[in-house]
Design a protein around this motif. Structure first.
Motif, PDB file in Angstrom:
ATOM      1  N   UNK A  87      16.322  -9.815  35.025  1.00 40.62           N
ATOM      2  CA  UNK A  87      17.109 -10.009  33.816  1.00 40.62           C
ATOM      3  C   UNK A  87      17.000  -8.783  32.917  1.00 40.62           C
ATOM      4  N   UNK A  88      18.091  -8.399  32.248  1.00 35.56           N
ATOM      5  CA  UNK A  88      17.981  -7.318  31.256  1.00 35.56           C
ATOM      6  C   UNK A  88      17.113  -7.755  30.077  1.00 35.56           C
ATOM      7  N   UNK A  89      16.500  -6.770  29.431  1.00 28.18           N
ATOM      8  CA  UNK A  89      15.572  -7.067  28.344  1.00 28.18           C
ATOM      9  C   UNK A  89      16.219  -7.869  27.221  1.00 28.18           C
ATOM     10  N   UNK A  90      17.495  -7.636  26.963  1.00 28.02           N
ATOM     11  CA  UNK A  90      18.147  -8.320  25.842  1.00 28.02           C
ATOM     12  C   UNK A  90      18.253  -9.830  26.055  1.00 28.02           C
ATOM     13  N   UNK A  91      18.161 -10.287  27.311  1.00 31.58           N
ATOM     14  CA  UNK A  91      18.293 -11.719  27.603  1.00 31.58           C
ATOM     15  C   UNK A  91      16.949 -12.434  27.725  1.00 31.58           C
ATOM     16  N   UNK A  92      15.865 -11.677  27.820  1.00 30.17           N
ATOM     17  CA  UNK A  92      14.572 -12.322  28.071  1.00 30.17           C
ATOM     18  C   UNK A  92      14.115 -13.240  26.937  1.00 30.17           C
ATOM     19  N   UNK A  93      14.414 -12.935  25.668  1.00 23.57           N
ATOM     20  CA  UNK A  93      14.028 -13.893  24.623  1.00 23.57           C
ATOM     21  C   UNK A  93      14.660 -15.279  24.789  1.00 23.57           C
ATOM     22  N   UNK A  94      15.809 -15.360  25.490  1.00 22.08           N
ATOM     23  CA  UNK A  94      16.456 -16.658  25.675  1.00 22.08           C
ATOM     24  C   UNK A  94      15.697 -17.548  26.659  1.00 22.08           C
ATOM     25  N   UNK A  95      14.787 -16.983  27.394  1.00 24.30           N
ATOM     26  CA  UNK A  95      13.988 -17.787  28.317  1.00 24.30           C
ATOM     27  C   UNK A  95      13.030 -18.711  27.579  1.00 24.30           C
ATOM     28  N   UNK A  96      12.826 -18.453  26.295  1.00 25.43           N
ATOM     29  CA  UNK A  96      11.939 -19.301  25.494  1.00 25.43           C
ATOM     30  C   UNK A  96      12.715 -20.302  24.651  1.00 25.43           C
ATOM     31  N   UNK A  97      14.016 -20.510  24.986  1.00 24.77           N
ATOM     32  CA  UNK A  97      14.828 -21.457  24.218  1.00 24.77           C
ATOM     33  C   UNK A  97      14.291 -22.880  24.343  1.00 24.77           C
ATOM     34  N   UNK A  98      13.700 -23.199  25.490  1.00 25.56           N
ATOM     35  CA  UNK A  98      13.098 -24.522  25.709  1.00 25.56           C
ATOM     36  C   UNK A  98      11.778 -24.331  26.438  1.00 25.56           C
ATOM     37  N   UNK A  99      10.835 -25.185  26.142  1.00 24.60           N
ATOM     38  CA  UNK A  99       9.528 -25.119  26.802  1.00 24.60           C
ATOM     39  C   UNK A  99       9.464 -26.092  27.964  1.00 24.60           C
ATOM     40  N   UNK A 100      10.022 -27.281  27.773  1.00 21.45           N
ATOM     41  CA  UNK A 100       9.922 -28.307  28.798  1.00 21.45           C
ATOM     42  C   UNK A 100      11.133 -29.236  28.691  1.00 21.45           C
ATOM     43  N   UNK A 101      11.504 -29.862  29.823  1.00 22.00           N
ATOM     44  CA  UNK A 101      12.595 -30.826  29.808  1.00 22.00           C
ATOM     45  C   UNK A 101      13.825 -30.315  30.543  1.00 22.00           C
ATOM     46  N   UNK A 102      14.949 -30.925  30.235  1.00 20.73           N
ATOM     47  CA  UNK A 102      16.219 -30.604  30.890  1.00 20.73           C
ATOM     48  C   UNK A 102      17.239 -30.202  29.838  1.00 20.73           C
ATOM     49  N   UNK A 103      17.867 -29.028  30.029  1.00 19.94           N
ATOM     50  CA  UNK A 103      18.854 -28.540  29.064  1.00 19.94           C
ATOM     51  C   UNK A 103      19.691 -27.456  29.735  1.00 19.94           C
ATOM     52  N   UNK A 104      20.940 -27.251  29.276  1.00 23.97           N
ATOM     53  CA  UNK A 104      21.761 -26.179  29.842  1.00 23.97           C
ATOM     54  C   UNK A 104      21.179 -24.807  29.514  1.00 23.97           C
ATOM     55  N   UNK A 105      21.552 -23.811  30.296  1.00 29.50           N
ATOM     56  CA  UNK A 105      21.155 -22.442  30.016  1.00 29.50           C
ATOM     57  C   UNK A 105      21.867 -21.951  28.758  1.00 29.50           C
ATOM     58  N   UNK A 106      21.256 -21.084  27.970  1.00 34.75           N
ATOM     59  CA  UNK A 106      21.951 -20.482  26.825  1.00 34.75           C
ATOM     60  C   UNK A 106      23.230 -19.781  27.287  1.00 34.75           C
ATOM     61  N   UNK A 107      24.299 -19.828  26.485  1.00 31.88           N
ATOM     62  CA  UNK A 107      25.601 -19.286  26.929  1.00 31.88           C
ATOM     63  C   UNK A 107      25.547 -17.843  27.418  1.00 31.88           C
TER      64      UNK A 107
END
Length: 214
Positions: free
Chosen positions: A68-88
């Motif tokens: 992943x490019x560096x600019x997208x890596x902060x989005x990996x922390x959008x959720x810690x646990x559970x089920x949810x769609x990927x950030x747009x």
């Protein structure tokens, strides 16, 4: 001079018969038109499903790994646990980079990984994103057109729109069958072999089920 009562009753009976014949014929041909392509599809895939082991070819597997490019890596922390769609933004990048069928699917988020399953008719696909390193693993298995059509027949991983189509198609088939049965009944007097053939269509599957399915 008025017609005898019997003649009038006979004329009324003919009119009623003519009305029902026209109505049944109309519903019969309309439902057959609606069912035509679907019945052909389901009949052909009935054969391919019955001989799936002989017809289906070897699956084609595509495996990829990228960062992943560096600019997208902060989005990996959008959720810690559970089920949810990927950030747009993350979903858009993955869709372009992998040509992956993401749709609007929800991913499984855990402390270390994001996992997304993407099954579809005739295919299986998944991707896993390592949160710590930003590494993406992607695998897609395509089983060919025969498997695709077989999965449509079963409604497997085909989505709600296809499920609605199957329901509407099934209703149209019921209308087609019942109007055909009533037409058979109305013409049976002139066609004495009608009910023996209908009976044969009932007896054969029942006998096969009783004698050969255990």
């Amino acid at each position: 001079m008025t017609a005898p009562p019997s003649s009038s009753a006979s004329a009324d009976a003919r009119q009623r018969r003519g009305f029902w014949l026209r109505t049944l014929h109309q519903w019969h041909w309309i439902s057959s038109a609606v069912c035509l392509v679907g019945m052909l599809l389901f009949a052909v895939t009935g054969i391919t499903l019955n001989h799936a082991a002989k017809i289906e070819g070897d699956p084609r597997v595509d495996t990829r790994q990228l960062e992943l490019p560096d600019r997208l890596r902060p989005q990996l922390d959008a959720h810690v646990d559970g089920t949810a769609p990927l950030p747009p933004a993350l979903a858009a990048w993955l869709r372009d980079a992998l040509d992956a069928p993401l749709g609007g699917r929800a991913a499984e988020w855990s402390e270390d990984e994001i996992y997304l399953s993407m099954p579809g008719p005739g295919r299986d696909a998944w991707l896993a994103i390592d949160k710590a390193g930003g590494t993406v693993e992607y695998e897609r298995t395509d089983r060919g057109w025969v498997s695709y059509l077989n999965d449509l027949h079963k409604g497997r991983n085909s989505g709600p729109a296809w499920g609605w189509f199957i329901d509407v198609f099934a209703i149209a088939c019921i209308v087609f069958t019942l109007t055909g049965l009533f037409l058979l009944q109305m013409h049976a007097r002139q066609r004495p072999t009608t009910w023996p053939w209908v009976g044969l269509g009932l007896v054969v599957p029942v006998v096969l089920a009783l004698l050969f399915i255990h």
